[in-house]
Motif scaffolding. Structure first.
Motif, mmCIF file in Angstrom:
data_model
loop_
_atom_site.group_PDB
_atom_site.id
_atom_site.type_symbol
_atom_site.label_atom_id
_atom_site.label_comp_id
_atom_site.label_asym_id
_atom_site.label_seq_id
_atom_site.Cartn_x
_atom_site.Cartn_y
_atom_site.Cartn_z
ATOM 1 N N PRO A 111 4.435 -2.943 -12.228
ATOM 2 C CA PRO A 111 4.784 -2.947 -10.733
ATOM 3 C C PRO A 111 4.980 -1.463 -10.146
ATOM 4 N N VAL A 112 4.447 -1.358 -9.025
ATOM 5 C CA VAL A 112 4.418 -0.150 -8.167
ATOM 6 C C VAL A 112 5.423 -0.325 -7.091
ATOM 7 N N LEU A 113 6.260 1.002 -7.012
ATOM 8 C CA LEU A 113 6.964 1.350 -5.918
ATOM 9 C C LEU A 113 6.457 2.461 -4.838
ATOM 10 N N VAL A 114 6.350 1.897 -3.825
ATOM 11 C CA VAL A 114 5.964 2.633 -2.831
ATOM 12 C C VAL A 114 7.052 3.392 -1.834
ATOM 13 N N LEU A 115 7.259 4.777 -1.995
ATOM 14 C CA LEU A 115 8.042 5.336 -1.189
ATOM 15 C C LEU A 115 7.424 5.813 0.379
ATOM 16 N N THR A 116 7.908 5.126 1.438
ATOM 17 C CA THR A 116 7.228 4.935 2.792
ATOM 18 C C THR A 116 8.186 5.082 4.131
ATOM 19 N N SER A 117 7.757 5.623 5.168
ATOM 20 C CA SER A 117 8.339 5.408 6.349
ATOM 21 C C SER A 117 7.712 4.217 7.320
ATOM 22 N N ASP A 118 6.425 3.592 6.558
ATOM 23 C CA ASP A 118 5.797 2.510 7.264
ATOM 24 C C ASP A 118 5.930 1.246 6.494
ATOM 25 N N ARG A 119 7.154 0.711 6.480
ATOM 26 C CA ARG A 119 7.404 -0.590 5.772
ATOM 27 C C ARG A 119 6.364 -1.496 6.398
ATOM 28 N N ASP A 120 6.547 -1.629 7.865
ATOM 29 C CA ASP A 120 5.861 -2.441 8.303
ATOM 30 C C ASP A 120 3.942 -2.646 8.007
ATOM 31 N N ASP A 121 3.464 -1.544 7.857
ATOM 32 C CA ASP A 121 2.142 -1.430 7.457
ATOM 33 C C ASP A 121 1.892 -1.774 6.168
ATOM 34 N N TRP A 122 2.728 -1.397 5.071
ATOM 35 C CA TRP A 122 2.778 -1.812 3.612
ATOM 36 C C TRP A 122 2.895 -3.109 3.438
ATOM 37 N N THR A 123 3.695 -3.713 4.439
ATOM 38 C CA THR A 123 3.986 -5.237 4.136
ATOM 39 C C THR A 123 2.719 -5.979 4.581
ATOM 40 N N LYS A 124 2.295 -5.459 5.793
ATOM 41 C CA LYS A 124 1.066 -6.167 6.229
ATOM 42 C C LYS A 124 -0.188 -6.095 5.509
ATOM 43 N N LEU A 125 -0.465 -5.004 4.685
ATOM 44 C CA LEU A 125 -1.328 -4.528 3.765
ATOM 45 C C LEU A 125 -1.157 -5.297 2.475
ATOM 46 N N CYS A 126 -0.312 -4.934 1.682
ATOM 47 C CA CYS A 126 0.141 -5.655 0.475
ATOM 48 C C CYS A 126 0.824 -6.616 0.325
ATOM 49 N N GLY A 127 1.562 -7.197 1.351
ATOM 50 C CA GLY A 127 2.584 -8.235 0.947
ATOM 51 C C GLY A 127 3.756 -8.061 -0.048
ATOM 52 N N GLY A 128 3.743 -8.914 -0.849
ATOM 53 C CA GLY A 128 4.923 -8.508 -1.970
ATOM 54 C C GLY A 128 4.311 -8.146 -3.355
ATOM 55 N N ARG A 129 3.069 -7.588 -3.133
ATOM 56 C CA ARG A 129 2.361 -6.841 -4.452
ATOM 57 C C ARG A 129 2.800 -5.586 -4.477
ATOM 58 N N VAL A 130 3.448 -4.930 -3.844
ATOM 59 C CA VAL A 130 4.419 -3.525 -4.292
ATOM 60 C C VAL A 130 5.732 -3.703 -3.751
ATOM 61 N N GLN A 131 6.546 -2.933 -4.485
ATOM 62 C CA GLN A 131 7.760 -2.989 -3.921
ATOM 63 C C GLN A 131 7.868 -1.768 -3.013
ATOM 64 N N ILE A 132 8.718 -1.901 -1.984
ATOM 65 C CA ILE A 132 8.603 -0.959 -0.776
ATOM 66 C C ILE A 132 10.106 -0.338 -0.592
#
Length: 135
Positions: A111-132
């Motif tokens: 599993p991949v953990l992404v540290l981001t300030s753009d949760r919405d963009d990452w959710t749109k692009l990856c759904g549940g395939r990464v942890q945010i």
């Protein structure tokens, strides 16, 4: 149920920017990942996105020497196109870098953990395939 431990940690531009500014909380997160053997990854595109005219070049080189900078591949570009399409036809002009970094995150060991300030963009692009995790 608790999410499985990350096998890869990905920084977006805000995460890298915080490291470059010597943010204590970000440094602590990165060091914690290192202690348990989790590689900290950043896309070559993220480097370009995070750096600005006031960035200390020596610090940039030192920080990058401690991260795994990932090249953008042909396969990443095709995955990014697919991610944009699946996300409802997001336009590449606005989301190009996020989509390419997301493609990189999806190809590294999970599993991949992404540290981001753009949760919405990452959710749109990856759904549940990464942890945010927000930074």
């Amino acid at each position: 149920m608790k999410a499985p431990a990350a096998r890869s940690l990905v920084l977006d531009s805000q995460g890298l920017s915080l490291l470059l500014r010597n943010d204590r909380q970000m440094i602590t997160r990165i060091e914690a990942a290192r202690r348990v053997g989790v590689p900290v990854l950043v896309s070559a595109l993220t480097v370009v996105e995070a750096v600005h005219g006031k960035t200390d070049t020596a610090r940039l080189h030192w920080v990058l020497s401690r991260l795994q900078v990932q090249d953008v591949t042909h396969a990443d570009s095709l995955t990014a196109v697919r991610l944009l399409s699946e996300a409802g036809g997001l336009h590449g002009h606005k989301y190009a870098i996020d989509a390419l970094v997301a493609a990189m995150a999806l190809r590294v060991p999970g599993p991949v953990l992404v540290l981001t300030s753009d949760r919405d963009d990452w959710t749109k692009l990856c759904g549940g395939r990464v942890q945010i995790k927000d930074v």
